[in-house]
Write a protein that holds these residues in place. Structure first.
Motif, PDB file in Angstrom:
ATOM      1  N   SER A  49       0.813  -1.257   0.359  1.00 44.83           N
ATOM      2  CA  SER A  49       0.368   0.629   0.081  1.00 44.83           C
ATOM      3  C   SER A  49       0.825   1.299   0.240  1.00 44.83           C
ATOM      4  O   SER A  49       1.808   1.285   0.413  1.00 44.83           O
ATOM      5  CB  SER A  49      -0.697   0.059   0.988  1.00 44.83           C
ATOM      6  N   LYS A  53       0.789   2.600  -7.059  1.00 44.94           N
ATOM      7  CA  LYS A  53      -0.233   2.024  -8.246  1.00 44.94           C
ATOM      8  C   LYS A  53      -1.586   2.413  -8.624  1.00 44.94           C
ATOM      9  O   LYS A  53      -1.040   2.905 -10.083  1.00 44.94           O
ATOM     10  CB  LYS A  53      -0.660   0.322  -7.638  1.00 44.94           C
ATOM     11  N   SER A  54      -1.566   2.827  -7.662  1.00 42.00           N
ATOM     12  CA  SER A  54      -3.083   3.354  -8.151  1.00 42.00           C
ATOM     13  C   SER A  54      -2.792   4.858  -9.041  1.00 42.00           C
ATOM     14  O   SER A  54      -2.993   4.807 -10.581  1.00 42.00           O
ATOM     15  CB  SER A  54      -4.103   3.163  -7.481  1.00 42.00           C
ATOM     16  N   THR A  55      -1.514   5.057  -8.271  1.00 39.48           N
ATOM     17  CA  THR A  55      -1.457   6.625  -9.446  1.00 39.48           C
ATOM     18  C   THR A  55      -0.040   6.952 -10.526  1.00 39.48           C
ATOM     19  O   THR A  55      -1.116   6.815 -11.830  1.00 39.48           O
ATOM     20  CB  THR A  55       0.125   7.504  -8.325  1.00 39.48           C
TER      21      THR A  55
END
Ligand SMILES: Nc1ncnc2c1ncn2[C@@H]1O[C@H](COP(=O)(O)OP(=O)(O)OP(=O)(O)O)[C@@H](O)[C@H]1O
Ligand SMILES: [Mg+2]
Length: 327
Positions: A49, A53-55
């Motif tokens: 976390s 990754k999401s960015t």
């Protein structure tokens, strides 16, 4: 062959406030990431976390602008967010994320929502949309007679199937899936992942599959990129990553995946604090947790270098072991 999508040295910095009255300090959420995905290929992105990754996923689609670096889709620079060119491109690249309830409109039947991209991109006259929606529903394992249901009348797994059907409606070339099964019951996860893999293979769709769950990624990815605090620390084919991980962080991640029949001894346990993006350690950001850390690791950021078997790794120690001896 031109990659479907190609990212070069992407950087995204957020200003993060520490505490209620603290001054904002910069966090390098994505810090110099380069990658490429060929048509029809699935790239898994794993990491703890906060590793970015999401960015990174949003940057690949142009939803988050790159502050440095470039994204090219089918060889062309990514157009600016919300520009007409970007809107047109959205038919070719779709995002599926973790929470299907948030992605769906509670007041609209799933059939209408699956048909949305057909409307938005004017891909098909209304009278043909019903057939296409039924076809998409069958493809994702929903029954066409469920078309009139509202999101709350479906199970979590069915809702995510509806979201995937909507993402596929415009026949995209690329799907970016951000933890697409993490909110689902474990027993449902494998079914949905297998369905996604079948659809991806059948339709030749390229996929960027983001997950903190290596079991899931192993099941679907051709190649895997491992992220640690905004950087890729190792990238290789899925087979190489899981058979012979090289970076100490990858080793720890891979050995934490339970394998039936394999004893727990010999597992590498990740030591120390999970990474804190607001205070990145000097040198190799992994060094405070690394069993192999040496002096150089505390001061010099390792480059991502080729390390055999089509792999790249960013580790001073690994590089020292595999670097060819100078003549
Ligand atoms: N909109 C934002 N504003 C400020 N900081 C952000 C924003 N989005 C992400 N960040 C920060 O950037 C870093 C990377 O976040 P990101 O969501 O990309 O990580 P992640 O790998 O997807 O994590 P997770 O596995 O929890 O989803 C984190 O430190 C996060 O706090
Ligand atoms: Mg995320």
């Amino acid at each position: 062959m031109t990659p479907l999508i190609e990212a070069n040295n992407l950087v995204r910095v957020y200003q993060m406030r520490r505490g209620l009255f603290g001054r904002p300090s910069p966090v390098r959420a994505v810090d110099g990431v380069s990658l490429s995905v060929m048509p029809g290929e699935t790239l898994g992105i794993v990491g703890e976390s906060g590793s970015g990754k999401s960015t990174l996923g949003r940057m690949l689609l142009g939803i988050d602008a790159a502050q440095e670096g470039t994204v090219r889709f089918q060889g062309q620079p990514m157009p600016a967010l919300h520009s007409p060119e970007w809107r047109a491109l959205r038919a070719k690249m779709q995002l599926v994320f973790q929470d299907p309830l948030a992605a769906l409109d509670r007041r609209v039947t799933i059939a209408r929502q699956i048909a949305e991209p057909l409307e938005i991109h004017r891909l098909m006259p209304r009278q043909h949309q019903g057939d296409r929606v039924a076809e998409l529903m069958r493809a994702v394992g929903l029954r066409p007679d469920q078309a009139g249901r509202y999101p709350h009348e479906l199970s979590g797994g069915q809702r995510q199937r509806a979201v995937i059907a909507r993402a596929l409606a415009s026949r995209p070339k690329l799907l970016v899936c951000d933890e697409p099964v993490s909110a689902l019951d474990v027993s449902i996860q494998a079914q949905v992942v297998n369905m996604m893999r079948d659809l991806q293979e059948k339709n030749g769709i390229a996929m960027v599959f983001i997950s903190h769950d290596l079991k899931v990624v192993r099941n679907i990815a051709d190649r895997v990129a491992v992220m640690y605090l905004g950087r890729i620390v190792e990238e290789a084919s899925s087979d190489v990553i899981f058979r012979a991980p090289q970076h100490p962080y990858t080793k720890a991640l891979v050995s934490s995946v339970p394998v039936p029949g394999k004893p727990l001894e010999g597992r590498v346990i990740l030591q120390g604090e999970p990474p804190n993006p607001a205070s990145r350690p000097s040198g190799c950001a992994f060094h405070p947790r690394c069993p192999l850390a040496r002096d150089i690791c505390r001061s010099v950021v390792p480059d991502l270098l080729e390390a055999g078997e089509g792999r790249t790794a960013a580790c001073h120690v690994v590089a020292g072991e595999t670097a060819p001896v100078a003549a």
